[in-house]
Design a protein around this motif. Structure first.
Motif: not given
Length: 117
Positions: A63, A71-76, A114
């Motif tokens: 990360y 905890n970032a989203s998959d899109a980020e 993930r």
């Protein structure tokens, strides 16, 4: 508090060493003193490096390599990956293959972490 004594010492030593051109000595000493204060030589504790052979701690954290929070989203994560790989791709001017490999490994590792079991 920022360190300042490297700059002062650099100016004094620069002027002393280049007595024929004290202004040039002061400027060069100031630059070297600034580099010392920032820790660019690996001396001291305020700089970026702790020594000449210090491993990069971010290599263990995928990360951190991508510059996103865990905890970032998959899109980020996808956006960060695409931004970094487009900037460091070996086919681009200034791209570094080792850095691109590191980015790819980090992205693959996050995808594996993930993936639903």
């Amino acid at each position: 508090m920022t360190r300042w004594y490297g700059k002062l010492l650099g100016v004094v030593i620069g002027v002393a060493l280049l007595r024929s051109r004290p202004l040039l000595g002061a400027v060069l000493g100031l630059l070297v003193g600034h580099a010392f204060d920032r820790g660019w030589f690996g001396l001291g504790s305020s700089g970026r490096r702790s020594g000449p052979a210090s491993p990069r701690p971010e290599r263990d954290d995928p990360y951190a390599v991508l510059g996103v929070a865990p905890n970032a989203s998959d899109a980020e994560i996808e956006q960060a990956y695409r931004r970094l790989i487009s900037r460091h791709h070996p086919d681009r001017a200034g791209g570094v293959e080792a850095r691109a490999r590191e980015i790819n490994r980090a992205y693959d590792r996050i995808q594996a972490l993930r993936k639903p079991k």
